[in-house]
Design a protein around this motif. Structure first.
Motif, PDB file in Angstrom:
ATOM      1  N   GLY A  65      36.996  43.331  35.812  1.00 19.03           N
ATOM      2  CA  GLY A  65      37.822  43.947  34.784  1.00 19.03           C
ATOM      3  C   GLY A  65      39.302  43.957  35.102  1.00 19.03           C
ATOM      4  O   GLY A  65      40.129  44.191  34.215  1.00 19.03           O
ATOM      5  N   ARG A  66      39.649  43.687  36.355  1.00 20.47           N
ATOM      6  CA  ARG A  66      41.069  43.643  36.754  1.00 20.47           C
ATOM      7  C   ARG A  66      41.490  42.239  37.182  1.00 20.47           C
ATOM      8  O   ARG A  66      42.637  41.849  36.955  1.00 20.47           O
ATOM      9  CB  ARG A  66      41.328  44.612  37.912  1.00 20.47           C
ATOM     10  N   PHE A  67      40.592  41.510  37.823  1.00 24.79           N
ATOM     11  CA  PHE A  67      40.897  40.167  38.320  1.00 24.79           C
ATOM     12  C   PHE A  67      40.202  39.128  37.446  1.00 24.79           C
ATOM     13  O   PHE A  67      39.107  39.359  36.923  1.00 24.79           O
ATOM     14  CB  PHE A  67      40.406  40.000  39.752  1.00 24.79           C
ATOM     15  N   THR A  68      40.835  37.947  37.342  1.00 21.54           N
ATOM     16  CA  THR A  68      40.251  36.833  36.608  1.00 21.54           C
ATOM     17  C   THR A  68      40.362  35.564  37.437  1.00 21.54           C
ATOM     18  O   THR A  68      41.469  35.180  37.836  1.00 21.54           O
ATOM     19  CB  THR A  68      40.937  36.620  35.257  1.00 21.54           C
ATOM     20  N   ILE A  69      39.217  34.927  37.693  1.00 19.52           N
ATOM     21  CA  ILE A  69      39.204  33.653  38.406  1.00 19.52           C
ATOM     22  C   ILE A  69      39.160  32.524  37.380  1.00 19.52           C
ATOM     23  O   ILE A  69      38.501  32.634  36.345  1.00 19.52           O
ATOM     24  CB  ILE A  69      38.008  33.573  39.379  1.00 19.52           C
ATOM     25  N   SER A  70      39.887  31.449  37.669  1.00 20.41           N
ATOM     26  CA  SER A  70      39.883  30.304  36.772  1.00 20.41           C
ATOM     27  C   SER A  70      40.142  29.043  37.591  1.00 20.41           C
ATOM     28  O   SER A  70      40.491  29.114  38.772  1.00 20.41           O
ATOM     29  CB  SER A  70      40.936  30.459  35.672  1.00 20.41           C
ATOM     30  N   ARG A  71      39.967  27.906  36.934  1.00 22.39           N
ATOM     31  CA  ARG A  71      40.165  26.633  37.629  1.00 22.39           C
ATOM     32  C   ARG A  71      40.762  25.609  36.681  1.00 22.39           C
ATOM     33  O   ARG A  71      40.544  25.672  35.469  1.00 22.39           O
ATOM     34  CB  ARG A  71      38.829  26.131  38.192  1.00 22.39           C
ATOM     35  N   ASP A  72      41.510  24.680  37.258  1.00 21.23           N
ATOM     36  CA  ASP A  72      42.053  23.549  36.518  1.00 21.23           C
ATOM     37  C   ASP A  72      41.579  22.295  37.248  1.00 21.23           C
ATOM     38  O   ASP A  72      42.152  21.930  38.288  1.00 21.23           O
ATOM     39  CB  ASP A  72      43.574  23.614  36.464  1.00 21.23           C
ATOM     40  N   ASN A  73      40.528  21.675  36.730  1.00 23.17           N
ATOM     41  CA  ASN A  73      39.963  20.518  37.422  1.00 23.17           C
ATOM     42  C   ASN A  73      40.920  19.331  37.429  1.00 23.17           C
ATOM     43  O   ASN A  73      40.888  18.507  38.353  1.00 23.17           O
ATOM     44  CB  ASN A  73      38.638  20.119  36.787  1.00 23.17           C
ATOM     45  N   GLY A  74      41.779  19.237  36.421  1.00 24.32           N
ATOM     46  CA  GLY A  74      42.748  18.153  36.396  1.00 24.32           C
ATOM     47  C   GLY A  74      43.774  18.249  37.512  1.00 24.32           C
ATOM     48  O   GLY A  74      44.303  17.243  37.981  1.00 24.32           O
ATOM     49  N   LYS A  75      44.020  19.485  37.944  1.00 30.75           N
ATOM     50  CA  LYS A  75      44.994  19.710  39.018  1.00 30.75           C
ATOM     51  C   LYS A  75      44.313  20.053  40.347  1.00 30.75           C
ATOM     52  O   LYS A  75      45.002  20.338  41.334  1.00 30.75           O
ATOM     53  CB  LYS A  75      45.939  20.850  38.637  1.00 30.75           C
ATOM     54  N   ASN A  76      42.975  20.060  40.364  1.00 32.64           N
ATOM     55  CA  ASN A  76      42.236  20.425  41.582  1.00 32.64           C
ATOM     56  C   ASN A  76      42.708  21.767  42.141  1.00 32.64           C
ATOM     57  O   ASN A  76      42.861  21.921  43.367  1.00 32.64           O
ATOM     58  CB  ASN A  76      42.384  19.335  42.650  1.00 32.64           C
ATOM     59  N   THR A  77      42.924  22.714  41.266  1.00 32.71           N
ATOM     60  CA  THR A  77      43.508  23.995  41.662  1.00 32.71           C
ATOM     61  C   THR A  77      42.683  25.158  41.149  1.00 32.71           C
ATOM     62  O   THR A  77      42.229  25.155  40.002  1.00 32.71           O
ATOM     63  CB  THR A  77      44.956  24.107  41.171  1.00 32.71           C
ATOM     64  N   LEU A  78      42.541  26.136  42.013  1.00 34.55           N
ATOM     65  CA  LEU A  78      41.824  27.378  41.715  1.00 34.55           C
ATOM     66  C   LEU A  78      42.846  28.493  41.581  1.00 34.55           C
ATOM     67  O   LEU A  78      43.869  28.496  42.285  1.00 34.55           O
ATOM     68  CB  LEU A  78      40.861  27.677  42.872  1.00 34.55           C
ATOM     69  N   TYR A  79      42.570  29.459  40.696  1.00 34.01           N
ATOM     70  CA  TYR A  79      43.496  30.566  40.469  1.00 34.01           C
ATOM     71  C   TYR A  79      42.771  31.905  40.567  1.00 34.01           C
ATOM     72  O   TYR A  79      41.567  31.997  40.343  1.00 34.01           O
ATOM     73  CB  TYR A  79      44.138  30.457  39.094  1.00 34.01           C
ATOM     74  N   LEU A  80      43.565  32.937  40.860  1.00 34.13           N
ATOM     75  CA  LEU A  80      43.068  34.307  40.783  1.00 34.13           C
ATOM     76  C   LEU A  80      44.184  35.156  40.192  1.00 34.13           C
ATOM     77  O   LEU A  80      45.201  35.391  40.860  1.00 34.13           O
ATOM     78  CB  LEU A  80      42.653  34.838  42.149  1.00 34.13           C
ATOM     79  N   GLN A  81      44.007  35.580  38.953  1.00 37.33           N
ATOM     80  CA  GLN A  81      44.955  36.484  38.310  1.00 37.33           C
ATOM     81  C   GLN A  81      44.535  37.905  38.645  1.00 37.33           C
ATOM     82  O   GLN A  81      43.405  38.307  38.343  1.00 37.33           O
ATOM     83  CB  GLN A  81      44.957  36.271  36.795  1.00 37.33           C
ATOM     84  N   MET A  82      45.441  38.652  39.234  1.00 35.07           N
ATOM     85  CA  MET A  82      45.143  40.005  39.677  1.00 35.07           C
ATOM     86  C   MET A  82      46.037  40.983  38.930  1.00 35.07           C
ATOM     87  O   MET A  82      47.258  40.947  39.084  1.00 35.07           O
ATOM     88  CB  MET A  82      45.353  40.129  41.187  1.00 35.07           C
ATOM     89  N   ASN A  83      45.430  41.821  38.130  1.00 33.35           N
ATOM     90  CA  ASN A  83      46.149  42.837  37.369  1.00 33.35           C
ATOM     91  C   ASN A  83      45.721  44.219  37.825  1.00 33.35           C
ATOM     92  O   ASN A  83      44.661  44.387  38.436  1.00 33.35           O
ATOM     93  CB  ASN A  83      45.864  42.678  35.878  1.00 33.35           C
ATOM     94  N   GLY A  84      46.533  45.209  37.530  1.00 34.64           N
ATOM     95  CA  GLY A  84      46.179  46.572  37.888  1.00 34.64           C
ATOM     96  C   GLY A  84      45.928  46.741  39.371  1.00 34.64           C
ATOM     97  O   GLY A  84      44.983  47.422  39.772  1.00 34.64           O
ATOM     98  N   LEU A  85      46.787  46.143  40.182  1.00 38.06           N
ATOM     99  CA  LEU A  85      46.553  46.152  41.621  1.00 38.06           C
ATOM    100  C   LEU A  85      46.614  47.565  42.194  1.00 38.06           C
ATOM    101  O   LEU A  85      47.409  48.412  41.749  1.00 38.06           O
ATOM    102  CB  LEU A  85      47.563  45.246  42.315  1.00 38.06           C
ATOM    103  N   LYS A  86      45.762  47.780  43.188  1.00 34.05           N
ATOM    104  CA  LYS A  86      45.662  49.068  43.872  1.00 34.05           C
ATOM    105  C   LYS A  86      45.954  48.867  45.358  1.00 34.05           C
ATOM    106  O   LYS A  86      45.825  47.746  45.877  1.00 34.05           O
ATOM    107  CB  LYS A  86      44.255  49.629  43.695  1.00 34.05           C
TER     108      LYS A  86
END
Length: 124
Positions: A65-86
């Motif tokens: 509910g706070r973090f979102t994992i995603s990927r861009d296969n075209g860029k061979n890159t993984l992401y982690l969007q972190m909101n509401g950090l504690k």
């Protein structure tokens, strides 16, 4: 050789956001299940999130509910969007590739390649 390089960590106030990236090479990224883990001082490395090759996502209860994992296969890159950090999110964050043929997402030994980590510090 295989490389995973994290970036995007830093110092942020509680309630703020950060976006981590993990650039990979020679990893067969598009068909791999990828994960994010974190390790705080004096604690064991713990699972944060994972994403399958088809885009299915999995989260630990502490970040759902706070973090979102995603990927861009075209860029061979993984992401982690972190909101509401504690403050308890403070840790070194690592990206990793899950070994083919293993089941489960939560156990570090199931992952064979790791990045060097990026520090996330949340001030309260």
């Amino acid at each position: 050789q295989v490389q995973l390089v994290e970036s995007g960590g830093g110092l942020v106030q509680a309630g703020g956001s950060l976006r981590l990236s993990c650039a990979t090479s020679r990893l067969a990224f598009s068909i791999a299940t990828m994960g994010w883990f974190r390790q705080a001082p004096g604690k064991e490395r713990e699972f944060v999130a994972a994403i399958g090759s088809g885009g299915s996502t999995y989260y630990s209860g502490s970040v759902k509910g706070r973090f979102t994992i995603s990927r861009d296969n075209g860029k061979n890159t993984l992401y982690l969007q972190m909101n509401g950090l504690k403050s308890e999110d403070t840790a070194v964050y690592y990206c990793a590739r899950r070994m083919a043929g293993t089941n489960g997402f939560f156990t570090p030994p199931n992952y064979d390649y790791w990045g060097q980590g990026t520090q996330v510090t949340v001030s309260s």
